[in-house]
Design an enzyme around this catalytic site. Sequence first.
Site, mmCIF file in Angstrom:
data_model
loop_
_atom_site.group_PDB
_atom_site.id
_atom_site.type_symbol
_atom_site.label_atom_id
_atom_site.label_comp_id
_atom_site.label_asym_id
_atom_site.label_seq_id
_atom_site.Cartn_x
_atom_site.Cartn_y
_atom_site.Cartn_z
ATOM 1 N N HIS A 62 0.823 -1.215 0.000
ATOM 2 C CA HIS A 62 0.000 0.000 0.000
ATOM 3 C C HIS A 62 0.853 1.260 0.000
ATOM 4 O O HIS A 62 0.384 2.325 -0.405
ATOM 5 C CB HIS A 62 -1.016 -0.006 1.157
ATOM 6 N N ASP A 198 1.212 -7.821 2.136
ATOM 7 C CA ASP A 198 1.313 -6.383 1.919
ATOM 8 C C ASP A 198 2.773 -5.939 1.767
ATOM 9 O O ASP A 198 3.358 -5.355 2.670
ATOM 10 C CB ASP A 198 0.643 -5.658 3.092
ATOM 11 N N SER A 627 4.049 2.325 8.331
ATOM 12 C CA SER A 627 3.797 1.349 7.279
ATOM 13 C C SER A 627 5.077 1.074 6.505
ATOM 14 O O SER A 627 5.730 2.003 6.027
ATOM 15 C CB SER A 627 2.725 1.862 6.319
#
Length: 751
Positions: A62, A198, A627
């Site tokens: 992402h 991810d 992240s």
Amino acid sequence: MWLPMLIKRLNYTDMQKQGLKLTAEEIYSVNNSSLKDAIVQFGGFCTAEFISPEGLLLTNHHCGYGQIQSHSTPEHDYLTNGFWATSRDKELPNEGLFVDILVRMDDVTGKVLEGISNNTSDQERAQLVGQRMQAIAKEASNNGQYVSYVRDFFNGNEFYLFVYERFNDVRLVGTPPSSIGKYGGDTDNWMWPRHTGDFSMFRVYMSPDGKPAAYSDKNVPYKPKHHLPINIGNREPGDFSMVFGFPGRTKRFMTSHGLKLEVDQLNKSRIKLRNDKLNLWKEEMDKSDATRIKYASKYASTSNYYKYSIGQNEGIKRMRTIEGKIVDEDKFQNWANADATRKATYGNLLNDINEAYTNIEKYNLGTVYLNEAILGTESLMMAYRLMPLYSTLKSGDQAAAKKAVEDLKPRVDAFFKDYYMPADKKVFAALMKYYSQDIPKDQQPDAFKAMVKKFNGNFEKLADHVYSNSVVVTEQKLRDFLNNPTQKKLDNDPAYQIVSSIIDNYRNNIAPKLAESNAKLDKANRLYVAGLRQMNPDKVFYPDANSTLRLSYGSIQDYSPQDGVMYNYYTTLEGVMAKEDPTNEEFIVPAKLKELYNKKDYGQYANDKGELVVNFITNNDITGGNSGSPVINGKGELTGLAFDGNWEAMTGDLVYDPDYKRCINMDSRYILFIIDKYAGASNLISEMTIVKTDSPGVGDAAEASAAPATPQAELLDAAMQEANEKLRAGKTEFKIEKKQGKAKVKLQVKD
């Protein structure tokens, strides 16, 4: 969320007790290679880490989603099919993407606050602090060689300088399909258990002389001072775990008054506005692949914090956070009142904070709706970008106008590549209606109210008017305008009229009132935090996150989200298959992955039970910006990739929940399995340093995995270990020969 340079003084002993095997200098050092040299800020909004001596970066899917989407077309749909560069010349450049690599951080509190006391006026303090922060950063930049800035900590009580090297040639190397990288989609977002792959991979390039440089086919892969070995051994609950990255923003010193505003006004407004926008976008995205690709990145970004706001409100209510803050504030007030000197400094702070928030609440919706509704409508955002050009046209400065046009042209290209007018038109009608209804009429500009009145409050008709007559809603109209821009055209443009009137009204009538209250709040908060630290002299405080490099340490842990329910600390490929739903795009499983699962073809990436671990959880403290952060064991080896937090602890930006807070991570074994077994990208596997030892538990030394069964295997392990040591030392051509009895291994490595 600790500052790495202070680990030795504040945290090192505690970290050792929990299982750390490194020295403090191996974590953070200015003069020698250390973990901090492997961590980069990715694009200014995520974290990434070097996992090879050739500048190979690992981050979240992402985090790289915008770049993956920008290279995708219906003919080459990398979002759906994935992408893997089989050689360096196939890696894809990304205009505007950069990484910042920390050179050093310094405590400059003394320089910034020299001669400043509580008797210094607020205006003089602000002026002196601002000037000194700027001067210190400018000097540290070494005439533009470095990106440098000074950030305040503990609400303006301490100041630190950060110096970075910025590299602008960052190329896409690999990404799994979204069916792996976004498996579970919005349904599983912020939830445990997760089964998401991810991750994405990039490579940093530099000029041949080792300096940062713009993209060029003559650039060479960056040689990091340190890269993280990747551990594929077993993990257990209690194993030491640290997360190194760039957490965005937390506000954990916020008082009960601020929390009430967050819950009752800000989050509720964001939830309402984003819900409608997402639903309207999705209607159009479901109609065609072209629109789906255009809006994929925007939809994911908007959805992420839409759901976050919902979870945050629920968590604050469950934890009774506001009530707990009130108890803490009562203790602070009693402490302040118990001493005359303290009362003079701290006695009225909570009243000042309450008054400031009360006034902010009157005008704060104007800020939320400006960001979410006005600038959150694509056509109005483009109209907003025309405001600098308008200023030059109005002043008659033809040279400046020409430059403004040239600055806009690349933005026009990017805008219309990912723009679909029917979707934006629906969003415009819905959000303008909310703005008209929810913002007090005396805070709305007269021009906007007149336009609403002209169409009798029918926002569909207003949308018809705007999207039929504005130059910003089609590429051809906007290009024609930029070829011959005039002030008159913008004065008569309905989209420009709306956005410029609202922006001007905000700047002239709302922002000054908010600024006055925020200045009062800033001063009170600074003194409140100083008082809290004085009241608790034996407590080791950490500062709020502010997008600077931080380290969080803890361990692998399961948890119980509610009575009678216990969540295990890891998930496996079994769970991916159990969730499969071919009719739901969020739970589609690629055929190749199913084939590998059915054969149980996991190779060396299976755990000791023969399972392929997909995700695992730790109690590390993270927030947005983390992240893509590496999850690192006690020996400095990468065991996973942080990508999410859990639903029960969505309060994380405002308060840390020690019982429920979990960091959701992609297991390093699943990352390598996807690269190796699924994608067949052996070229990438070969440049990594892969180790197979079990993670050290609390106070336990790491134990090597089972010894190889044959002399040849023993020799190969020894040769590979020696080769990795030479690679880490920068050698790129060498030969290694190992003999034992009749067994022989020869290994030759060339750049």
